[in-house]
Design a protein around this motif. Structure first.
Motif, PDB file in Angstrom:
ATOM      1  N   GLU A   1      -8.522  25.394  21.007  1.00 23.65           N
ATOM      2  CA  GLU A   1      -9.790  24.872  21.544  1.00 23.65           C
ATOM      3  C   GLU A   1     -10.267  23.663  20.754  1.00 23.65           C
ATOM      4  N   ARG A   2     -10.208  23.765  19.413  1.00 22.72           N
ATOM      5  CA  ARG A   2     -10.634  22.636  18.573  1.00 22.72           C
ATOM      6  C   ARG A   2      -9.759  21.415  18.834  1.00 22.72           C
TER       7      ARG A   2
ATOM      8  N   THR B   1     -12.109  13.610  23.208  1.00 24.61           N
ATOM      9  CA  THR B   1     -13.047  12.545  22.813  1.00 24.61           C
ATOM     10  C   THR B   1     -12.368  11.183  22.693  1.00 24.61           C
TER      11      THR B   1
ATOM     12  N   LYS C   1     -10.661  19.839  22.274  1.00 24.95           N
ATOM     13  CA  LYS C   1     -11.954  19.145  22.201  1.00 24.95           C
ATOM     14  C   LYS C   1     -11.827  17.832  21.441  1.00 24.95           C
TER      15      LYS C   1
END
Length: 195
Positions: free
Chosen positions: A133-134, A141, A137
Motif C-alpha cells: 500500500e505504501r 504521486t 501510494k
C-alpha cells in the motif's frame, strides 16, 4: 533491505527475461513488434506491442511453457509499435517511481520491480500488505503516472524476518499467517486508483 528472492530465483528471473525476448522474436519474425518481459519470482509481466491478437496469444502460450514460469500477466497491446517519445517518457516515469520508492519510509525498494508502459506503472515484488500500500501510494504521486497496478506476492511480516534459504531455487514457502479477508490473492492484479 535486500531483494527477498533467493539467489536461485533471481537467476531464474534473468533467464526467463532472456527467453521471453527470444520467444517473442521467434514468433514475430520480421514483422514489427515490441515485447518486453519482466519476471519476479516466476511471475511474468508481458508488455509491448504486437500486430495481432493471435500473436499476443502465441507469445503468452510460449512464455507459459518456459521453465520456472508460474504465472503470465499479458498486457500486450494490439497495434503499431508505441512511439519512441512515449517509451522515453515511460523510462523517465520508471526512474521517478523508483526514486519515490527509495525515498519512502518502510518500503523495501530493493525488492520491488517497477515497469512502466504508456503511463501505467506495474509493481512486482514480495511485500507485506502494508508495504504494498505504501509503495502504491508513493508511486501514485509521481507526475505522469496514469495508473498503478500492484502485482505483488504478499507475505506475512514474520516471513520477511526469516533468513533466506539460498539452496531452494524458485520455491516459495507458504505464508505462515493467512492474509486478511479483504486482501487479494497472491499474484492477483490489483489496481491502485489515483485521485
Amino acid at each position: 533491505a535486500t531483494d527477498r528472492r533467493t539467489a536461485g530465483e533471481q537467476v531464474d528471473d534473468k533467464s526467463i527475461n532472456l527467453k521471453v525476448g527470444h520467444e517473442a522474436n521467434t514468433i514475430l519474425g520480421e514483422r514489427l513488434g515490441r515485447v518486453s518481459g519482466s519476471s519476479y519470482g516466476g511471475q511474468v509481466l508481458l508488455i509491448g506491442d504486437v500486430p495481432t491478437q493471435a500473436d499476443s496469444q502465441r507469445i503468452e502460450n510460449a512464455v507459459k511453457s518456459i521453465d520456472q514460469v508460474k504465472q503470465v500477466i499479458n498486457r500486450l497491446r494490439i497495434g503499431p509499435v508505441t512511439e519512441l517519445s512515449v517509451r522515453t517518457n515511460d523510462s523517465w516515469i520508471t526512474t521517478k517511481a523508483t526514486t519515490a520508492l527509495i525515498n519512502t519510509q518502510e518500503v523495501p525498494s530493493r525488492t520491488i520491480s517497477v515497469t512502466t508502459e504508456r503511463g501505467v506503472v506495474y509493481l512486482q515484488g514480495r511485500v507485506t500488505h502494508d508495504e504494498g500500500e505504501r509503495a502504491a501510494k508513493a508511486v501514485a504521486t509521481v507526475a505522469g503516472v496514469n495508473q498503478v497496478v500492484k502485482l505483488f506476492e504478499y507475505v506475512s511480516a514474520e516471513k520477511v524476518l526469516l533468513p533466506q534459504n539460498s539452496s531452494t531455487t524458485g520455491a516459495v514457502a507458504p505464508t505462515q499467517n493467512p492474509p486478511a479477508p479483504a486482501a487479494p490473492a497472491t499474484g492477483q492484479t490489483e489496481v491502485f486508483t489515483i485521485d
